[in-house]
Enzyme design. Structure first.
Site, PDB file in Angstrom:
ATOM      1  N   CYS A 113       0.816  -1.232   0.000  1.00 57.54           N
ATOM      2  CA  CYS A 113       0.000   0.000   0.000  1.00 57.54           C
ATOM      3  C   CYS A 113       0.839   1.266   0.000  1.00 57.54           C
ATOM      4  O   CYS A 113       0.330   2.346  -0.305  1.00 57.54           O
ATOM      5  CB  CYS A 113      -0.936   0.011   1.198  1.00 57.54           C
ATOM      6  SG  CYS A 113      -2.116  -1.327   1.134  1.00 57.54           S
ATOM      7  N   HIS A 251      -3.638   7.159   2.946  1.00 54.91           N
ATOM      8  CA  HIS A 251      -3.976   5.860   2.352  1.00 54.91           C
ATOM      9  C   HIS A 251      -5.357   5.469   2.853  1.00 54.91           C
ATOM     10  O   HIS A 251      -5.688   5.667   4.027  1.00 54.91           O
ATOM     11  CB  HIS A 251      -2.929   4.831   2.768  1.00 54.91           C
ATOM     12  CG  HIS A 251      -3.304   3.431   2.374  1.00 54.91           C
ATOM     13  ND1 HIS A 251      -3.791   3.128   1.132  1.00 54.91           N
ATOM     14  CD2 HIS A 251      -3.275   2.263   3.070  1.00 54.91           C
ATOM     15  CE1 HIS A 251      -4.042   1.828   1.066  1.00 54.91           C
ATOM     16  NE2 HIS A 251      -3.744   1.285   2.238  1.00 54.91           N
ATOM     17  N   ASN A 281     -10.131  -0.219  -0.394  1.00 52.34           N
ATOM     18  CA  ASN A 281      -8.670  -0.120  -0.279  1.00 52.34           C
ATOM     19  C   ASN A 281      -8.031  -0.537  -1.600  1.00 52.34           C
ATOM     20  O   ASN A 281      -7.987  -1.720  -1.920  1.00 52.34           O
ATOM     21  CB  ASN A 281      -8.185  -1.001   0.873  1.00 52.34           C
ATOM     22  CG  ASN A 281      -6.673  -0.944   1.059  1.00 52.34           C
ATOM     23  OD1 ASN A 281      -5.950  -0.417   0.218  1.00 52.34           O
ATOM     24  ND2 ASN A 281      -6.205  -1.497   2.166  1.00 52.34           N
TER      25      ASN A 281
HETATM   26  N1  ACO Z   1     -18.479  -9.108   8.054  1.00 54.29           N
HETATM   27  C1  ACO Z   1     -18.965  -9.414   9.266  1.00 54.29           C
HETATM   28  N2  ACO Z   1     -18.208  -9.785  10.314  1.00 54.29           N
HETATM   29  C2  ACO Z   1     -16.868  -9.835  10.115  1.00 54.29           C
HETATM   30  C3  ACO Z   1     -16.288  -9.519   8.860  1.00 54.29           C
HETATM   31  C4  ACO Z   1     -17.151  -9.155   7.819  1.00 54.29           C
HETATM   32  N3  ACO Z   1     -16.695  -8.816   6.589  1.00 54.29           N
HETATM   33  N4  ACO Z   1     -14.954  -9.650   8.965  1.00 54.29           N
HETATM   34  C5  ACO Z   1     -14.694 -10.035  10.232  1.00 54.29           C
HETATM   35  N5  ACO Z   1     -15.844 -10.153  10.916  1.00 54.29           N
HETATM   36  C6  ACO Z   1     -16.042 -10.537  12.334  1.00 54.29           C
HETATM   37  C7  ACO Z   1     -14.899 -11.357  12.867  1.00 54.29           C
HETATM   38  O1  ACO Z   1     -15.091 -12.732  12.574  1.00 54.29           O
HETATM   39  C8  ACO Z   1     -15.000 -11.063  14.357  1.00 54.29           C
HETATM   40  O2  ACO Z   1     -16.027 -11.853  14.894  1.00 54.29           O
HETATM   41  P1  ACO Z   1     -15.905 -12.451  16.402  1.00 54.29           P
HETATM   42  O3  ACO Z   1     -15.837 -11.245  17.292  1.00 54.29           O
HETATM   43  O4  ACO Z   1     -17.175 -13.243  16.549  1.00 54.29           O
HETATM   44  O5  ACO Z   1     -14.647 -13.256  16.409  1.00 54.29           O
HETATM   45  C9  ACO Z   1     -15.471  -9.612  14.412  1.00 54.29           C
HETATM   46  O6  ACO Z   1     -16.039  -9.349  13.108  1.00 54.29           O
HETATM   47  C10 ACO Z   1     -14.370  -8.612  14.704  1.00 54.29           C
HETATM   48  O7  ACO Z   1     -13.235  -8.880  13.859  1.00 54.29           O
HETATM   49  P2  ACO Z   1     -11.928  -7.989  13.899  1.00 54.29           P
HETATM   50  O8  ACO Z   1     -10.956  -8.523  12.915  1.00 54.29           O
HETATM   51  O9  ACO Z   1     -11.480  -7.851  15.323  1.00 54.29           O
HETATM   52  O10 ACO Z   1     -12.523  -6.571  13.401  1.00 54.29           O
HETATM   53  P3  ACO Z   1     -11.838  -5.183  13.360  1.00 54.29           P
HETATM   54  O11 ACO Z   1     -12.659  -4.211  14.107  1.00 54.29           O
HETATM   55  O12 ACO Z   1     -10.364  -5.247  13.690  1.00 54.29           O
HETATM   56  O13 ACO Z   1     -11.947  -4.792  11.819  1.00 54.29           O
HETATM   57  C11 ACO Z   1     -10.538  -4.690   9.860  1.00 54.29           C
HETATM   58  C12 ACO Z   1     -11.307  -5.593  10.845  1.00 54.29           C
HETATM   59  C13 ACO Z   1     -11.538  -3.828   9.151  1.00 54.29           C
HETATM   60  C14 ACO Z   1      -9.786  -5.571   8.893  1.00 54.29           C
HETATM   61  C15 ACO Z   1      -9.536  -3.784  10.640  1.00 54.29           C
HETATM   62  O14 ACO Z   1      -8.825  -4.553  11.565  1.00 54.29           O
HETATM   63  C16 ACO Z   1      -8.542  -3.060   9.738  1.00 54.29           C
HETATM   64  O15 ACO Z   1      -8.907  -2.192   8.968  1.00 54.29           O
HETATM   65  N6  ACO Z   1      -7.229  -3.367   9.875  1.00 54.29           N
HETATM   66  C17 ACO Z   1      -6.164  -2.608   9.188  1.00 54.29           C
HETATM   67  C18 ACO Z   1      -6.078  -2.882   7.721  1.00 54.29           C
HETATM   68  C19 ACO Z   1      -4.892  -2.147   7.153  1.00 54.29           C
HETATM   69  O16 ACO Z   1      -4.612  -1.008   7.480  1.00 54.29           O
HETATM   70  N7  ACO Z   1      -4.120  -2.784   6.280  1.00 54.29           N
HETATM   71  C20 ACO Z   1      -2.903  -2.139   5.785  1.00 54.29           C
HETATM   72  C21 ACO Z   1      -2.996  -1.734   4.405  1.00 54.29           C
HETATM   73  S1  ACO Z   1      -3.539  -3.042   3.330  1.00 54.29           S
HETATM   74  C22 ACO Z   1      -2.182  -3.551   2.315  1.00 54.29           C
HETATM   75  O17 ACO Z   1      -1.041  -3.238   2.524  1.00 54.29           O
HETATM   76  C23 ACO Z   1      -2.498  -4.478   1.136  1.00 54.29           C
END
Ligand code: ACO
Length: 324
Positions: A113, A251, A281
Site C-alpha cells: 500500500c 492511504h 482499499n
Molecule cells: N463481516 C462481518 N463480520 C466480520 C467480517 C465481515 N466482513 N470480517 C470479520 N468479521 C467478524 C470477525 O469474525 C470477528 O467476529 P468475532 O468477534 O465473533 O470473532 C469480528 O467481526 C471482529 O473482527 P476484527 O478482525 O477484530 O474486526 P476489526 O474491528 O479489527 O476490523 C478490519 C477488521 C476492518 C480488517 C480492521 O482490523 C482493519 O482495517 N485493519 C487494518 C487494515 C490495514 O490497514 N491494512 C494495511 C494496508 S492493506 C495492504 O497493505 C495491502
C-alpha cells in the site's frame, strides 16, 4: 535549489461497482458491519479483460494531459504496484511503448500500500539530484485478483484502481520532503500465501489464485502508531506545525485509521480527502486516486500544504509533504 513539483494528476477506476449489499449476497457479512468497521460502502472491481496495466495506462495519460507534457518528454517512469500484469517485464515496461514514452528508465516498485509513496520518493530524489526533469509516477492495483472471495475478513476491504502524477523539476517547492520506512519483522501480519520462489501450492485454497492474508486487528494497531510517528517526522523535518497543513491525503485502508490520523493532526475531517467509502482499499492506487479527485474537483488549490501518508504490507510506510 531544485524541487520536484506536481504539474498534473490523473486516475482511473474500473466501471464495475460492487456494493456492500452485493457482497451480502455471496458471503456472511452485512452492509452495517462493513460501514461501521471500515467506512466502505462500495468499491470498483475490474472485469476479466482489465488489468493493473490498463488502469495505469489511462491514469498516466490523464496525468500527462493535465500537465501538458508530451510523453516524449518523460525521462523516468515508475509504477508502485504489488499486482503487476506479469512477473516480468514490469508493468512500467509493458506500458512504456503504449504510452509513447522514450527509452527512459521504467520500473515497478513493490511496497504494497505504500507503493505510490515509495515511487514518489524515488522520483523526487532523481529530480533533486538533476538526473531527471520530468517523471511519470503511478500507483496502480488490481487487488481483486488476489482476494479470496470466500473470506469475509479480507474480501470486503480490497479493490482496484490507479492514480498518477507528473513531477517536474522546479525552482519553487514542490515536494518539501518525502520519507520511506520498512520493518520486515511484521511480514507475517499482512502477506500473500504464494510466490515465485516459494511456490504456488497454497493456491489450491483459493481456486488456483494467490490470496492476501491479513491479521487485521494487529495491523490496525501498528498502522495507527506508525503513521502517527511518520507525520510527526515529516512535519519536524520541515520545521512546520500541524496547523500549517491544508489537506491530509491518507492511504484509504480504514476510515477509523483515517479519523485517528486526522485527530492526531488536529485536523477537521473537512480537510481530509476521503475516498474509501466509494473506492475501498486500492493499495498503491489509493493516495494518487484521492489526490486526483480533490485536485479535479477544486478542493486542492495551488499553494496548499498537503500531507500524504500510507502504510502497508512489509510493513512499509511512507509520507510526503507537498506545497501544491
Ligand atoms: N463481516 C462481518 N463480520 C466480520 C467480517 C465481515 N466482513 N470480517 C470479520 N468479521 C467478524 C470477525 O469474525 C470477528 O467476529 P468475532 O468477534 O465473533 O470473532 C469480528 O467481526 C471482529 O473482527 P476484527 O478482525 O477484530 O474486526 P476489526 O474491528 O479489527 O476490523 C478490519 C477488521 C476492518 C480488517 C480492521 O482490523 C482493519 O482495517 N485493519 C487494518 C487494515 C490495514 O490497514 N491494512 C494495511 C494496508 S492493506 C495492504 O497493505 C495491502
Amino acid at each position: 535549489m531544485v524541487y520536484s513539483r506536481i504539474t498534473g494528476t490523473g486516475s482511473q477506476l474500473p466501471a464495475k461497482t460492487v456494493t456492500n449489499h452485493d457482497l451480502e449476497k455471496i458471503m456472511d457479512t452485512s452492509d452495517q458491519w462493513i460501514q461501521e468497521r471500515t467506512g466502505i460502502c462500495e468499491r470498483r472491481i475490474v472485469e476479466d479483460d482489465e488489468t493493473t496495466g490498463t488502469l495505469a495506462e489511462q491514469a498516466c495519460r490523464k496525468a500527462m494531459e493535465a500537465a501538458q507534457v508530451d510523453p516524449s518528454e518523460i525521462d523516468l517512469f515508475i509504477i508502485g504496484t504489488t499486482t503487476p500484469d506479469l512477473i516480468f517485464p514490469s508493468t512500467a515496461c509493458l506500458l512504456q511503448k503504449k504510452l509513447g514514452l522514450p527509452d527512459c528508465g521504467a520500473m515497478d516498485v513493490n511496497a504494497a500500500c505504500s507503493g505510490f509513496l515509495y515511487a514518489l520518493n524515488i522520483a523526487d530524489k532523481y529530480i533533486r539530484c538533476g538526473d531527471a526533469k520530468k517523471v511519470l509516477v503511478c500507483g496502480a492495483e488490481t487487488l481483486s485478483k488476489i482476494t479470496n472471495w470466500n473470506k469475509r475478513e479480507t474480501a470486503v476491504l480490497f479493490a482496484d484502481g490507479a492514480g498518477a502524477v507528473v513531477l517536474e523539476a522546479s525552482e519553487d517547492p514542490g515536494i518539501l520532503s518525502s520519507h520511506i520506512h520498512a520493518n520486515g519483522d511484521y511480514a507475517d501480519l499482512l502477506t500473500t500465501n504464494v510466490g515465485v520462489s516459494r511456490g504456488w501450492d497454497a493456491m489450491e485454497e483459493n481456486d488456483g489464485k494467490p490470496e492476501i492474508m491479513m491479521r487485521g486487528n494487529e495491523v490496525f494497531k501498528v498502522a495507527v502508531r506508525t503513521l502517527g510517528r511518520i507525520v510527526e517526522e515529516t512535519l519536524g523535518a520541515n520545521n512546520l506545525k500541524k496547523s500549517d497543513l491544508t489537506w491530509l491525503i491518507p492511504h484509504q485502508a480504514n476510515l477509523r485509521i483515517i479519523s485517528a490520523m486526522a485527530k492526531m493532526l488536529d485536523m477537521n475531517m473537512d480537510h481530509v480527502v476521503v475516498t474509501i467509502d466509494r473506492h475501498g482499499n486500492t493499495s498503491a492506487g489509493s493516495v494518487p486516486l484521492a489526490l486526483d479527485e480533490a485536485v479535479r474537483d477544486g478542493r486542492i488549490q495551488r499553494g496548499d500544504l498537503l500531507m500524504l501518508e500510507a502504510f502497508g504490507g512489509g510493513f512499509t510506510w511512507g509520507s510526503a509533504l507537498i506545497r501544491y
